[in-house]
Scaffold this motif. Structure first.
Motif, PDB file in Angstrom:
ATOM      1  N   ARG A 233      46.567  10.905  32.882  1.00 18.76           N
ATOM      2  CA  ARG A 233      45.429  10.470  33.397  1.00 18.76           C
ATOM      3  C   ARG A 233      44.266  10.559  32.414  1.00 18.76           C
ATOM      4  O   ARG A 233      44.306  10.826  31.181  1.00 18.76           O
ATOM      5  N   THR A 234      43.674  10.192  33.167  1.00 11.05           N
ATOM      6  CA  THR A 234      41.788   9.694  32.000  1.00 11.05           C
ATOM      7  C   THR A 234      42.216  11.549  31.904  1.00 11.05           C
ATOM      8  O   THR A 234      41.594  11.700  31.888  1.00 11.05           O
ATOM      9  N   HIS A 235      41.563  10.846  30.233  1.00  7.34           N
ATOM     10  CA  HIS A 235      41.179  12.463  29.568  1.00  7.34           C
ATOM     11  C   HIS A 235      41.831  13.300  30.181  1.00  7.34           C
ATOM     12  O   HIS A 235      41.374  14.622  29.403  1.00  7.34           O
ATOM     13  N   GLN A 236      43.275  13.103  29.720  1.00  3.64           N
ATOM     14  CA  GLN A 236      44.904  14.414  29.650  1.00  3.64           C
ATOM     15  C   GLN A 236      44.531  15.343  29.232  1.00  3.64           C
ATOM     16  O   GLN A 236      44.491  16.882  29.500  1.00  3.64           O
ATOM     17  N   ILE A 237      44.902  15.248  28.086  1.00  4.82           N
ATOM     18  CA  ILE A 237      44.716  15.853  26.889  1.00  4.82           C
ATOM     19  C   ILE A 237      44.094  17.251  26.561  1.00  4.82           C
ATOM     20  O   ILE A 237      43.542  18.317  26.988  1.00  4.82           O
ATOM     21  N   ARG A 238      42.744  16.437  26.568  1.00  2.69           N
ATOM     22  CA  ARG A 238      41.200  16.932  26.512  1.00  2.69           C
ATOM     23  C   ARG A 238      40.459  18.022  27.944  1.00  2.69           C
ATOM     24  O   ARG A 238      40.326  18.834  27.573  1.00  2.69           O
ATOM     25  N   VAL A 239      41.379  17.723  29.038  1.00  2.00           N
ATOM     26  CA  VAL A 239      40.932  18.307  30.056  1.00  2.00           C
ATOM     27  C   VAL A 239      42.119  19.459  30.103  1.00  2.00           C
ATOM     28  O   VAL A 239      42.059  20.352  30.016  1.00  2.00           O
ATOM     29  N   HIS A 240      43.507  19.419  29.838  1.00  2.00           N
ATOM     30  CA  HIS A 240      44.176  20.774  30.159  1.00  2.00           C
ATOM     31  C   HIS A 240      44.344  20.810  28.863  1.00  2.00           C
ATOM     32  O   HIS A 240      45.073  22.154  28.548  1.00  2.00           O
ATOM     33  N   MET A 241      43.674  21.059  27.399  1.00  2.00           N
ATOM     34  CA  MET A 241      43.455  21.533  26.579  1.00  2.00           C
ATOM     35  C   MET A 241      42.466  22.149  27.007  1.00  2.00           C
ATOM     36  O   MET A 241      42.346  24.078  26.668  1.00  2.00           O
ATOM     37  N   SER A 242      41.085  22.297  27.299  1.00  2.00           N
ATOM     38  CA  SER A 242      39.766  22.017  27.752  1.00  2.00           C
ATOM     39  C   SER A 242      40.734  23.997  28.758  1.00  2.00           C
ATOM     40  O   SER A 242      39.903  24.642  29.437  1.00  2.00           O
ATOM     41  N   HIS A 243      41.132  23.314  29.563  1.00  2.00           N
ATOM     42  CA  HIS A 243      41.721  24.755  30.945  1.00  2.00           C
ATOM     43  C   HIS A 243      42.471  25.933  30.411  1.00  2.00           C
ATOM     44  O   HIS A 243      42.152  26.606  30.926  1.00  2.00           O
ATOM     45  N   ILE A 244      43.132  25.833  29.053  1.00  2.00           N
ATOM     46  CA  ILE A 244      44.109  26.657  28.703  1.00  2.00           C
ATOM     47  C   ILE A 244      42.850  27.890  27.484  1.00  2.00           C
ATOM     48  O   ILE A 244      43.600  27.933  26.673  1.00  2.00           O
ATOM     49  N   ARG A 245      41.599  26.977  27.441  1.00  2.00           N
ATOM     50  CA  ARG A 245      40.587  27.651  26.993  1.00  2.00           C
ATOM     51  C   ARG A 245      41.251  27.449  25.231  1.00  2.00           C
ATOM     52  O   ARG A 245      40.083  28.304  24.463  1.00  2.00           O
ATOM     53  N   HIS A 246      41.332  26.039  25.309  1.00  2.00           N
ATOM     54  CA  HIS A 246      41.005  25.884  23.228  1.00  2.00           C
ATOM     55  C   HIS A 246      41.174  24.244  23.697  1.00  2.00           C
ATOM     56  O   HIS A 246      42.101  22.683  23.097  1.00  2.00           O
ATOM     57  N   PRO A 247      40.089  24.138  23.760  1.00  2.00           N
ATOM     58  CA  PRO A 247      39.412  22.297  23.588  1.00  2.00           C
ATOM     59  C   PRO A 247      39.997  22.049  21.894  1.00  2.00           C
ATOM     60  O   PRO A 247      39.714  22.754  21.382  1.00  2.00           O
TER      61      PRO A 247
END
Length: 329
Positions: A233-247
């Motif tokens: 998905r677009t920005h997948q790793i960026r979004v997922h890492m931010s989601h778990i509070r480790h941007p």
């Protein structure tokens, strides 16, 4: 120049129960949903050889055929831009994309893109959708991308992507100390208020997204990760890492502002201030060759800017660990 499209693909069983227009967007991500919907209504996109409404539910296993002519939204011209080619044959190319190179022309980037460079490298790519590009990397993400040089290869690679059979491995540097790896399984869609961003969005508006990650190296206030994608998905790793509070370090769009550990070394402070992008690198790509099925695996070394930052983090961690051990003696 108009783009001639002639693609066929079998709908994976995993997409059963979804609408035809949603399935097309999943199978052919290079084209906008509005364009795909228009092709469904005009009969250019068919299900098992028949014209069906966009909201038709699929069962999985049906055959999709897409035969259309798409006018270029942005005029494309070949441009002599250097390419770092890591694998090449008559069917595919694997490119190591540098930081700062935009993949497709668009608003604000009418030229100077990877697509322009590919058309200069191989003019015959004008006959392939998107000059053979089947997946994307953000402008400021470095690393490996596969490009199809024939329609057969394009169909095969798009199918491998949709069936999660193409293996993509990234290196990511994130903010905060992490104890262990894990998996983020959270659907991603357009942010409800900020159209530039993606966000965790419940289905059906959000599309399934799965990222596996494991810890490679821990620093005092940062962690180096290996990330493997099941989906793209677009920005997948960026979004997922931010989601778990480790941007990601340097990713100001998703909360990755600069984080200096207490009493950081001068070299680390300088390296962090100089790093002006998200710390993400597509380091390994593995897929089945469209002609013959052999496994193609390509790796790309860590780019210089990220290598410099990791070196500074490692030195800072060692210096403080040595000082702490000295105090204990």
């Amino acid at each position: 120049m108009n783009e001639r499209i002639a693609l066929t693909q079998e709908i994976p069983v995993a997409l059963a129960g979804r609408r035809f227009d949603q399935v097309l967007a999943e199978l052919f991500p290079d084209y906008s949903r509005s364009r795909l919907t228009a092709w469904i209504k005009s009969g250019d996109a068919q299900l098992n050889g028949e014209t069906v409404p966009p909201r038709q539910l699929v069962k999985g296993g049906e055959r999709v055929s897409l035969a259309a002519v798409a006018s270029q939204e942005v005029p494309l011209a070949p441009e002599d831009i250097a390419l770092d080619i890591r694998y090449e044959d008559a069917d595919v190319l694997v490119i190591n994309k540098p930081v700062g190179l935009v993949v497709h022309p668009g608003a604000g980037n009418p030229a100077g893109t990877l697509q322009n460079a590919l058309l200069h490298f191989d003019p015959s790519l004008v006959e392939i959708p998107r000059a053979g590009i089947v997946h994307r990397l953000d402008k400021d993400t470095s690393g490996l991308m596969v490009v199809a040089r024939t329609l057969r290869a394009h169909t095969s690679l798009v199918e491998q992507l949709s069936e999660r059979a193409m293996h993509r491995q990234y290196e990511a540097l994130v903010i905060g100390p992490m104890i262990s790896g894990g998996t983020v399984d959270a659907p991603i869609g357009r942010h409800p208020r900020d159209r530039v961003k993606q966000a965790i969005v419940d289905e059906p508006a959000g599309r399934p997204a799965v990222t596996h990650y494991r810890v490679r190296e821990r620093f005092r206030a940062h962690t180096l990760l290996q990330c493997n994608l099941e989906t793209g998905r677009t920005h997948q790793i960026r979004v997922h890492m931010s989601h778990i509070r480790h941007p990601l370090v340097g990713d100001t769009l998703y909360g990755g502002g600069m984080k200096l550990p207490k009493a950081a070394t001068a070299d680390l402070g300088e390296a962090l201030r100089a790093f002006k992008r998200q710390a993400l690198h597509a380091e390994r790509l593995e897929f089945s060759h469209p002609a013959g099925g052999k496994t193609v695996a390509v790796e790309a070394e860590r780019p210089d800017d990220l290598a410099t930052l990791v070196k500074a983090l490692r030195a800072d961690t060692k210096e403080h660990l040595d000082a702490e051990n000295g105090r204990r003696r």
